[in-house]
Design a protein around this motif. Structure first.
Motif, PDB file in Angstrom:
ATOM      1  N   LEU B 281       0.858  -1.261  -0.060  1.00  0.00           N
ATOM      2  CA  LEU B 281       0.022  -0.107  -0.073  1.00  0.00           C
ATOM      3  C   LEU B 281       0.859   1.219   0.074  1.00  0.00           C
ATOM      4  N   LYS B 282       2.237   1.102   0.150  1.00  0.00           N
ATOM      5  CA  LYS B 282       3.185   2.218   0.214  1.00  0.00           C
ATOM      6  C   LYS B 282       3.037   3.070   1.178  1.00  0.00           C
ATOM      7  N   LEU B 283       2.672   2.696   2.372  1.00  0.00           N
ATOM      8  CA  LEU B 283       2.429   3.430   3.401  1.00  0.00           C
ATOM      9  C   LEU B 283       3.632   3.686   4.385  1.00  0.00           C
ATOM     10  N   PRO B 284       3.865   4.970   4.721  1.00  0.00           N
ATOM     11  CA  PRO B 284       4.988   5.318   5.466  1.00  0.00           C
ATOM     12  C   PRO B 284       4.978   4.466   6.782  1.00  0.00           C
ATOM     13  N   GLU B 285       6.400   3.951   7.015  1.00  0.00           N
ATOM     14  CA  GLU B 285       6.458   3.064   8.131  1.00  0.00           C
ATOM     15  C   GLU B 285       6.161   3.729   9.638  1.00  0.00           C
ATOM     16  N   ASN B 286       6.409   5.070   9.507  1.00  0.00           N
ATOM     17  CA  ASN B 286       6.324   5.711  10.535  1.00  0.00           C
ATOM     18  C   ASN B 286       4.884   6.023  11.063  1.00  0.00           C
ATOM     19  N   LYS B 287       3.892   5.767  10.030  1.00  0.00           N
ATOM     20  CA  LYS B 287       2.411   5.882  10.474  1.00  0.00           C
ATOM     21  C   LYS B 287       1.785   4.649  10.389  1.00  0.00           C
ATOM     22  N   PHE B 288       2.576   3.576  10.416  1.00  0.00           N
ATOM     23  CA  PHE B 288       2.000   1.881  10.368  1.00  0.00           C
ATOM     24  C   PHE B 288       2.208   1.417  11.547  1.00  0.00           C
ATOM     25  N   PHE B 289       1.351   1.429  12.479  1.00  0.00           N
ATOM     26  CA  PHE B 289       1.603   1.107  13.805  1.00  0.00           C
ATOM     27  C   PHE B 289       1.566  -0.354  13.909  1.00  0.00           C
ATOM     28  N   ILE B 290       2.429  -0.798  14.749  1.00  0.00           N
ATOM     29  CA  ILE B 290       2.825  -2.101  15.220  1.00  0.00           C
ATOM     30  C   ILE B 290       2.823  -2.398  16.622  1.00  0.00           C
ATOM     31  N   SER B 291       1.841  -3.489  17.045  1.00  0.00           N
ATOM     32  CA  SER B 291       1.971  -3.813  18.326  1.00  0.00           C
ATOM     33  C   SER B 291       1.636  -5.250  18.565  1.00  0.00           C
ATOM     34  N   LEU B 311      -1.659   5.385  21.968  1.00  0.00           N
ATOM     35  CA  LEU B 311      -1.859   6.330  22.711  1.00  0.00           C
ATOM     36  C   LEU B 311      -0.852   6.688  23.916  1.00  0.00           C
ATOM     37  N   SER B 312      -0.468   5.597  24.277  1.00  0.00           N
ATOM     38  CA  SER B 312       0.284   5.531  25.544  1.00  0.00           C
ATOM     39  C   SER B 312       1.703   5.782  25.080  1.00  0.00           C
ATOM     40  N   GLN B 313       2.132   5.553  23.833  1.00  0.00           N
ATOM     41  CA  GLN B 313       3.238   5.936  23.297  1.00  0.00           C
ATOM     42  C   GLN B 313       3.346   7.267  22.553  1.00  0.00           C
ATOM     43  N   GLU B 314       2.129   7.920  22.676  1.00  0.00           N
ATOM     44  CA  GLU B 314       2.095   9.373  22.080  1.00  0.00           C
ATOM     45  C   GLU B 314       1.887   9.311  20.625  1.00  0.00           C
ATOM     46  N   LYS B 315       1.913   8.134  19.798  1.00  0.00           N
ATOM     47  CA  LYS B 315       1.849   8.101  18.331  1.00  0.00           C
ATOM     48  C   LYS B 315       0.337   8.526  17.857  1.00  0.00           C
ATOM     49  N   LEU B 316      -0.633   8.283  18.736  1.00  0.00           N
ATOM     50  CA  LEU B 316      -1.936   8.952  18.427  1.00  0.00           C
ATOM     51  C   LEU B 316      -2.224  10.006  19.558  1.00  0.00           C
ATOM     52  N   ARG B 317      -2.571  11.239  18.689  1.00  0.00           N
ATOM     53  CA  ARG B 317      -2.914  12.288  19.581  1.00  0.00           C
ATOM     54  C   ARG B 317      -4.117  13.063  19.198  1.00  0.00           C
ATOM     55  N   ALA B 318      -4.745  13.723  20.224  1.00  0.00           N
ATOM     56  CA  ALA B 318      -6.033  14.345  19.849  1.00  0.00           C
ATOM     57  C   ALA B 318      -6.049  15.188  18.438  1.00  0.00           C
TER      58      ALA B 318
END
Lengths: 76, 341
Positions: B281-291, B311-318
């Protein structure tokens, strides 16, 4: 992609040393050709040629040439 | 008229106490080293429910965290949605038993829905529908799964991947003027049902002495008809087609471009599948969350766990726009957008 490139790709999939697959062997005789390798093979073909291969047809393939045949006109 | 817009208020999760490490797996499957298991799966540890611990037990504990960590009181919950393929009984409905255990009011609606890896998206869709049609104010969406109970210990193909977990999400009515959750893309292809299945135990095929007979497959994995079977290659092929299509359709429906999305959270199926989808999908790796490293594939819980971790890693913000995509058993898939508030 030519057949030699295909073989290099296949060697990568089964994590074999370069030059170990000749292209004439049966699939069964290739060490490392397991369920993970099949998934990896599907991914590599999707990535390099944009073709989604049928896992059933891959499972039915008996030889490296049978695998080559699945890719059809994309191999020269 | 006052707006009735559904928003995600809080997500909590619960993991069982037992750890299934790569060291244990390498002992059980001597062909594979600890390093190879981690390299191939990307998973360090999976959490496994105790013998008498049900998915609902994990679900109740996850839901209790909602009442501890939010101002929502249990008497305010007016709908409980439980996504599980590991119910306590054929009947009654596990969500009904959870209503009692959680002390939710008798005026609360409760239902189970049987979906796997796409379940969280469907749950959000149902919750949004209930809230935005005025049927509910506070929906508690629980995902709870214990696939480990379906897995034969000598089936490497699934034992290395799946972990047990439960999550609880509080979805509330707000007066937001813009859509917060949605639009939705759904998809189903029942021809793939046979590729991820526990064949017996329902009405179609009863459990018997014959069905319990353990056999070895062509890849050296052992299981009976009473256990979980996964055809990894078929599932992978299905995702190669369905996931990119769902993503494109969702962008079209929402009028958004790839660049408008701040974070992509896909069902955390396994490392290999996610890496390939990200590349395809040619997604930027820094926007593709892995857990998945510390949980494995927890089925319907992977997306809410990932949201919580992001959220706790602050990768997702308001203010962020996050794309959620679930896909798997059924085949069933779904995708949606959530504006984080």
């Amino acid at each position: 992609m030519n057949k030699q490139e295909f073989i290099v790709l296949l060697e990568g999939v089964v994590e074999a040393e370069p030059g170990t697959i000749t292209g004439n062997e049966t699939i069964e005789s290739i060490p490392g050709w397991d369920s993970l390798a099949i998934v990896s093979f599907i991914a590599m073909i999707d990535e390099s040629l944009g073709i989604t291969l049928s896992p059933k047809k891959i499972a039915d393939a008996k030889s490296v040439d049978d695998l080559v045949a699945l890719i059809g006109d994309n191999i020269i | 008229m006052k707006k009735k817009t559904a928003i995600i208020k809080l997500i909590e999760y619960e993991l069982p106490e037992c750890f299934l490490t790569n060291e244990i797996l390498a002992t059980d499957f001597p062909d594979w080293s600890v390093e190879r298991i981690e390299q191939k799966t990307g998973i360090r540890v999976r959490r496994i429910a105790a013998q008498y611990e049900c998915a609902s037990d994990l679900g109740v504990r996850a839901a209790e965290k909602i009442f501890i960590n939010s101002s929502c009181k249990r008497e305010e919950i007016d709908y409980l949605l439980l996504c599980t393929q590991s119910p306590d009984y054929f009947l009654p409905t596990t969500a009904c038993l959870m209503q009692d255990r959680l002390g939710l009011p008798n005026s609360c609606g409760a239902l189970d829905f049987n979906l796997g890896c796409s379940g969280y998206i469907y749950g959000l869709g149902l919750a949004k529908g209930l809230i935005e049609t005025g049927q509910a104010y506070n929906v508690l969406l629980v995902t709870a799964e214990t696939y480990s109970k379906y897995i034969h210990p000598s089936d490497r193909s699934v034992r290395t991947l799946f972990g047990d977990a439960a999550t609880a999400t509080l979805i509330q009515r707000s007066s937001a003027t813009k859509e917060i959750i949605g639009p939705f893309v759904y998809g189903t292809d029942g021809t793939g049902g046979k590729n991820l299945i526990v064949p017996t135990g329902g009405s179609r095929l009863l459990r018997s002495k014959e069905s319990a007979e353990v056999v070895e497959d062509e890849h050296g994995n052992f299981r009976s008809q009473d256990h979980l079977y996964m055809n990894g290659a078929e599932i992978f092929t299905f995702t190669l087609i369905s996931v990119p299509n769902a993503v494109k359709k969702l962008l079209f429906l929402s009028g958004k471009k790839m660049e408008d999305i701040d974070l992509f959270i896909f069902h955390q199926a396994n490392k290999f599948m996610l890496e390939h989808l990200c590349k395809k999908l040619k997604l930027p790796e820094n926007k593709f969350f892995i857990s998945f490293k510390d949980y494995g594939n927890t089925v319907s819980s992977t997306i809410p766990i990932a949201l919580n971790d992001a959220l706790s890693q602050e990768k997702l913000r308001a203010g962020d726009l996050v794309m959620l995509v679930g896909f798997g058993v059924g085949y069933s898939w779904g995708a949606t957008l959530v504006r984080w508030v």
